[in-house]
Design an enzyme around this catalytic site. Structure first.
Site, PDB file in Angstrom:
ATOM      1  N   ASP A 299      46.061  38.775  27.827  1.00  0.00           N
ATOM      2  CA  ASP A 299      45.317  40.013  27.601  1.00  0.00           C
ATOM      3  C   ASP A 299      45.278  40.310  26.100  1.00  0.00           C
ATOM      4  O   ASP A 299      46.252  40.138  25.378  1.00  0.00           O
ATOM      5  CB  ASP A 299      45.969  41.180  28.351  1.00  0.00           C
ATOM      6  CG  ASP A 299      45.032  42.377  28.471  1.00  0.00           C
ATOM      7  OD1 ASP A 299      44.546  42.655  29.581  1.00  0.00           O
ATOM      8  OD2 ASP A 299      44.769  43.035  27.431  1.00  0.00           O
TER       9      ASP A 299
ATOM     10  N   ASN B  74      43.027  46.941  39.041  1.00  0.00           N
ATOM     11  CA  ASN B  74      42.309  48.198  38.861  1.00  0.00           C
ATOM     12  C   ASN B  74      40.910  48.033  39.452  1.00  0.00           C
ATOM     13  O   ASN B  74      40.227  47.050  39.173  1.00  0.00           O
ATOM     14  CB  ASN B  74      42.224  48.537  37.373  1.00  0.00           C
ATOM     15  CG  ASN B  74      43.590  48.790  36.757  1.00  0.00           C
ATOM     16  OD1 ASN B  74      44.486  49.315  37.413  1.00  0.00           O
ATOM     17  ND2 ASN B  74      43.762  48.409  35.504  1.00  0.00           N
TER      18      ASN B  74
ATOM     19  N   GLY C  40      40.710  52.867  37.123  1.00  0.00           N
ATOM     20  CA  GLY C  40      41.020  52.439  35.768  1.00  0.00           C
ATOM     21  C   GLY C  40      40.384  51.131  35.350  1.00  0.00           C
ATOM     22  O   GLY C  40      40.741  50.564  34.317  1.00  0.00           O
ATOM     23  N   GLN C  41      39.423  50.636  36.139  1.00  0.00           N
ATOM     24  CA  GLN C  41      38.770  49.366  35.785  1.00  0.00           C
ATOM     25  C   GLN C  41      37.804  49.577  34.622  1.00  0.00           C
ATOM     26  O   GLN C  41      36.982  50.496  34.650  1.00  0.00           O
ATOM     27  CB  GLN C  41      38.015  48.821  37.003  1.00  0.00           C
ATOM     28  CG  GLN C  41      37.406  47.450  36.747  1.00  0.00           C
ATOM     29  CD  GLN C  41      36.744  46.863  37.997  1.00  0.00           C
ATOM     30  OE1 GLN C  41      36.720  47.479  39.069  1.00  0.00           O
ATOM     31  NE2 GLN C  41      36.208  45.668  37.846  1.00  0.00           N
TER      32      GLN C  41
ATOM     33  N   HIS D 200      39.611  40.941  38.128  1.00  0.00           N
ATOM     34  CA  HIS D 200      40.732  40.291  37.445  1.00  0.00           C
ATOM     35  C   HIS D 200      42.030  40.901  37.937  1.00  0.00           C
ATOM     36  O   HIS D 200      42.090  42.096  38.257  1.00  0.00           O
ATOM     37  CB  HIS D 200      40.614  40.431  35.920  1.00  0.00           C
ATOM     38  CG  HIS D 200      40.379  41.836  35.456  1.00  0.00           C
ATOM     39  ND1 HIS D 200      39.139  42.446  35.538  1.00  0.00           N
ATOM     40  CD2 HIS D 200      41.218  42.760  34.954  1.00  0.00           C
ATOM     41  CE1 HIS D 200      39.236  43.686  35.078  1.00  0.00           C
ATOM     42  NE2 HIS D 200      40.478  43.912  34.714  1.00  0.00           N
ATOM     43  N   LEU D 201      43.069  40.068  37.987  1.00  0.00           N
ATOM     44  CA  LEU D 201      44.403  40.512  38.349  1.00  0.00           C
ATOM     45  C   LEU D 201      45.244  40.543  37.076  1.00  0.00           C
ATOM     46  O   LEU D 201      45.256  39.568  36.316  1.00  0.00           O
ATOM     47  CB  LEU D 201      45.043  39.546  39.354  1.00  0.00           C
ATOM     48  CG  LEU D 201      44.567  39.641  40.813  1.00  0.00           C
ATOM     49  CD1 LEU D 201      43.098  39.265  40.955  1.00  0.00           C
ATOM     50  CD2 LEU D 201      45.426  38.759  41.714  1.00  0.00           C
ATOM     51  N   HIS D 202      45.905  41.670  36.843  1.00  0.00           N
ATOM     52  CA  HIS D 202      46.845  41.767  35.727  1.00  0.00           C
ATOM     53  C   HIS D 202      48.213  41.300  36.215  1.00  0.00           C
ATOM     54  O   HIS D 202      48.715  41.798  37.230  1.00  0.00           O
ATOM     55  CB  HIS D 202      47.013  43.221  35.271  1.00  0.00           C
ATOM     56  CG  HIS D 202      45.795  43.877  34.726  1.00  0.00           C
ATOM     57  ND1 HIS D 202      45.598  44.081  33.380  1.00  0.00           N
ATOM     58  CD2 HIS D 202      44.709  44.416  35.344  1.00  0.00           C
ATOM     59  CE1 HIS D 202      44.444  44.723  33.190  1.00  0.00           C
ATOM     60  NE2 HIS D 202      43.888  44.936  34.364  1.00  0.00           N
TER      61      HIS D 202
END
Ligand code: AMP
Ligand code: ZN
Length: 113
Positions: free
Chosen positions: A30, A86, A92-93, A99-101
């Site tokens: 990130d 998100n 909060g996207q 995508h996966l955090h």
């Protein structure tokens, strides 16, 4: 050319630190890490959010999650970690490509903000 930054990263048109480069997905560091380890796992397919994944593609979600688990092992997050998806504005996207955090390397608070 796609205007989606994650499609462009997956295509190699934008720079990123790649941790995985697979036929169906990529994992990148990130740009603004929120923890000592902060990785994004994203499908090459442009699905705008978790909510937009077609029903027939549901197995891809398990694959994304399994890659998060494998990366957590590789990155030695044995004390624990968090996977976040998100979804939508209230979720909060900010980038409209699923995508996966994967977050780790520090204790995680609950509830999240
Ligand atoms: P979200 O808010 O869940 O949509 O997450 C989007 C994430 O993408 C944020 O954590 C951003 O820091 C990250 N991000 C945005 N642009 C880039 C980029 N070019 N390379 C890597 N990560 C990015
Ligand atoms: Zn995209």
């Amino acid at each position: 050319m796609s205007e989606c930054i994650f499609c462009r990263i997956a295509a190699g048109d934008l720079p990123a630190r790649l941790l995985r480069d697979e036929p169906d997905l990529v994992a990148i560091a990130d740009l603004h890490p929120q923890a000592p380890t902060h990785v994004l796992v994203l499908p090459r397919a442009h699905w705008t959010s978790l909510d937009a994944v077609p029903p027939q593609e549901t197995p891809a979600l398990g694959r994304l999650l399994a890659v998060c688990r494998d990366l957590a092992r590789e990155l030695e997050l044995g004390d624990g970690y968090r996977v976040v998806v998100n979804t939508g504005p209230a979720g909060g996207q900010t980038v409209d490509h699923l995508h996966l955090h994967l977050l780790g390397g520090r204790p995680m608070a609950w509830p999240p903000g």
